[in-house]
Every structure is written in structure tokens, then in C-alpha cells.
Design a protein around this motif. Structure first.
Motif, PDB file in Angstrom:
ATOM      1  N   SER A 237       0.821  -1.211   0.000  1.00 13.80           N
ATOM      2  CA  SER A 237       0.000   0.000   0.000  1.00 13.80           C
ATOM      3  C   SER A 237       0.855   1.260   0.000  1.00 13.80           C
ATOM      4  O   SER A 237       0.475   2.272  -0.609  1.00 13.80           O
ATOM      5  N   ASN A 239       3.815   1.597  -1.449  1.00 14.95           N
ATOM      6  CA  ASN A 239       4.306   1.751  -2.820  1.00 14.95           C
ATOM      7  C   ASN A 239       3.228   2.360  -3.716  1.00 14.95           C
ATOM      8  O   ASN A 239       3.499   3.279  -4.505  1.00 14.95           O
ATOM      9  N   GLN A 240       1.998   1.868  -3.604  1.00 15.94           N
ATOM     10  CA  GLN A 240       0.921   2.383  -4.440  1.00 15.94           C
ATOM     11  C   GLN A 240       0.560   3.818  -4.071  1.00 15.94           C
ATOM     12  O   GLN A 240       0.289   4.653  -4.951  1.00 15.94           O
ATOM     13  N   ALA A 241       0.563   4.131  -2.760  1.00 15.52           N
ATOM     14  CA  ALA A 241       0.155   5.461  -2.326  1.00 15.52           C
ATOM     15  C   ALA A 241       1.125   6.534  -2.809  1.00 15.52           C
ATOM     16  O   ALA A 241       0.701   7.593  -3.299  1.00 15.52           O
ATOM     17  N   GLN A 243       3.112   6.428  -5.351  1.00 15.00           N
ATOM     18  CA  GLN A 243       3.093   6.574  -6.806  1.00 15.00           C
ATOM     19  C   GLN A 243       2.031   7.565  -7.255  1.00 15.00           C
ATOM     20  O   GLN A 243       2.145   8.165  -8.326  1.00 15.00           O
ATOM     21  N   GLN A 244       0.997   7.751  -6.427  1.00 18.81           N
ATOM     22  CA  GLN A 244      -0.089   8.670  -6.764  1.00 18.81           C
ATOM     23  C   GLN A 244       0.119  10.057  -6.178  1.00 18.81           C
ATOM     24  O   GLN A 244      -0.647  10.975  -6.479  1.00 18.81           O
ATOM     25  N   GLU A 245       1.128  10.224  -5.332  1.00 21.37           N
ATOM     26  CA  GLU A 245       1.393  11.517  -4.717  1.00 21.37           C
ATOM     27  C   GLU A 245       2.241  12.405  -5.641  1.00 21.37           C
ATOM     28  O   GLU A 245       3.098  11.911  -6.370  1.00 21.37           O
ATOM     29  N   THR A 246       1.967  13.686  -5.588  1.00 20.20           N
ATOM     30  CA  THR A 246       2.744  14.645  -6.375  1.00 20.20           C
ATOM     31  C   THR A 246       3.590  15.560  -5.502  1.00 20.20           C
ATOM     32  O   THR A 246       4.641  16.035  -5.933  1.00 20.20           O
ATOM     33  N   GLN A 249       7.436  12.146  -2.736  1.00 26.37           N
ATOM     34  CA  GLN A 249       7.657  10.863  -3.388  1.00 26.37           C
ATOM     35  C   GLN A 249       8.771  10.107  -2.685  1.00 26.37           C
ATOM     36  O   GLN A 249       9.547  10.679  -1.903  1.00 26.37           O
TER      37      GLN A 249
END
Length: 262
Positions: A237, A239-241, A243-246, A249
Motif C-alpha cells: 500500500s 508503494n501504491q500510495a 506513486q499517486q502523490e505529487t 515521493q
């Protein structure tokens, strides 16, 4: 010979109902005491001296149930038990008091069959313990036979003895990002995982900052049996979270190349 066997079977048959009732009373009482202990332990969460008091008290109840059951069985078969009840109860109480004061000084068994332990660098499940050897089943399908004196002479790590275990997630974030957001993401991922315990609450700390990365460690507690699966789910989770953050990172390795102009 056959007549003697028939006589024995007939005698056992005559006491069949007595044996069944005695066994039912004994095991029924022990199950009730065990369930009551687990209920009180989960509600009160005793520590220190009070935890020792609970152990000794419920242990005395176990012994008392056994003693009373034996006395009832003896009375039913016609043995003289008059006056023994009070003596037996007094003996149980005195024994409980003695055990209460001696318990901190008694040697503690470091593991039992079924526990997951690490012994001399070997991780596995204890299958058997004897005076001569400890049988350990490793997770790659091997069976290890370790001499008991050698086992007891070294450090032993028991992963089953405690009901809870802490997960530590060491994460590296890119410098210059929103650290508050990064910490909030980690905290939210742990709080929303159903296996993570509410107490102690999940915590996130910054462990260091450099030009290449920001070190962050996230702590949470889970039931011992859920430790490995929960840690795996949290890493996925995370890793996935990120990847969606701007705004923040995960850190990536950097290679700095410098040259000299000749």
C-alpha cells in the motif's frame, strides 16, 4: 481368562455414567474458568503484580476444580472423604499463596511446542522439546534436531510468547517534498489497515535528513499471528500510495558525476 475380562468390563460399565459425569464436570469447569480468565484479561489488561495475582488465582481455581471433582468421584464410589474437603481447599489456598511469592523466582520455560522461535540463527516452529533435544521445523521444510543444552546456552528469540508485535517500516523520501504530507500518508495507511491495533496508536517519526533523502520510520502494532502478512500488505500500500502523490515521493538512488577540466 475371558470371565475375568468380562467381570472387568462389567465393572467399568457400572461406573460408565459416573466417569462421564465426572469428566464433564471437570472439563466444563476448566473451560468456564479459562473463558473467564481470557475475558477479564482482555478487558482489564493486567500488568505487573496484578497480572501475577490473576494467574495464581485462576490457576488455583483449576486445581480446586480438579480436587473437588476427585472428591466427588471418591464419594460416589463409597470411599470415606468426610472432612477431606476442608483440608483440600486449605491446601489449595496455601499452595496458591506460596506460588504467588515464588513465581517471580521460578525459572521460565523460554518456549513450548508450537511457538515460532529463532535459535542460533535458525527460524522455525518448535515441534518437540525433550531433555536431550529440541526439534525445530524451519520454514523451508527442514527438520532440525538441536541438543537441548546447546539451545539453552544461547540466546533464544520467541515470536509467539507475546500476543502483539511491532512493525517498523523504514521509508526514504525525496528531499524538498512535503514531509507533513508524507507522514500523513503513512499514518493513514496504518490506521486504515484492519489488522493494525488501535493501541498503541501508529506513529511516524523523521529519523534524518540529508541532501539525498529524508529518513522516516513508521511504527504500528499487530497481533503476532498477523505480523508478516500485515507488514507485506503495508509495504504494498505504501508503494501504491506514493506513486499517486505529487507533493512527496519515495527517494530514488542518485549518481553524482564530477569531472576535472584539464
Amino acid at each position: 481368562m475371558m470371565q475375568a475380562v468380562s467381570d472387568v468390563l462389567a465393572s467399568v460399565g457400572n461406573y460408565g455414567s459416573l466417569i462421564a459425569s465426572i469428566v464433564a464436570v471437570m472439563f466444563g469447569g476448566m473451560i468456564v474458568v479459562y473463558l473467564l480468565y481470557r475475558l477479564l484479561h482482555s478487558v482489564i489488561k493486567p500488568k505487573g503484580t496484578f497480572a501475577r495475582v490473576m494467574k495464581v488465582f485462576f490457576g488455583a481455581l483449576y486445581v480446586l476444580i480438579l480436587v473437588v471433582t476427585v472428591l466427588l468421584a471418591a464419594e460416589r464410589v463409597g470411599l470415606p472423604v468426610k472432612g477431606l474437603g476442608a483440608i483440600a481447599i486449605l491446601a489449595v489456598i496455601v499452595g496458591a499463596v506460596i506460588v504467588f511469592f515464588l513465581l517471580p523466582f521460578l525459572p521460565r520455560v523460554p518456549f513450548m511446542p508450537g511457538h515460532m522461535v529463532e535459535i542460533r540463527g535458525e527460524l522455525g516452529i518448535v515441534e518437540a522439546v525433550t531433555a536431550y533435544q529440541v526439534v525445530l521445523r524451519t520454514f523451508d521444510g527442514q527438520t532440525l534436531y538441536l541438543p537441548t543444552p546447546l539451545v539453552m546456552a544461547g540466546p533464544i528469540r520467541n515470536f509467539t510468547d507475546q500476543p502483539r508485535r511491532r512493525i517498523a517500516l523504514e521509508v526514504e523520501l525525496q528531499p524538498g517534498g512535503d514531509l507533513r504530507r508524507g507522514r500523513a500518508v503513512l499514518a493513514q495507511l496504518m490506521k486504515t489497515n484492519p489488522k493494525v491495533l488501535d493501541e498503541p496508536p501508529p506513529m511516524v517519526y523523521i529519523t534524518g535528513i540529508s541532501a539525498e533523502k529524508v529518513g522516516v520510520v513508521a511504527y504500528c502494532w499487530v497481533a503476532t499471528a498477523d505480523w508478516l502478512a500485515t507488514r507485506d500488505a503495508l509495504w504494498e500500500s505504501i508503494n501504491q500510495a506514493f506513486q499517486q502523490e505529487t507533493s512527496v515521493q519515495l527517494a530514488v538512488p542518485r549518481l553524482f558525476v564530477s569531472g576535472n577540466n584539464g
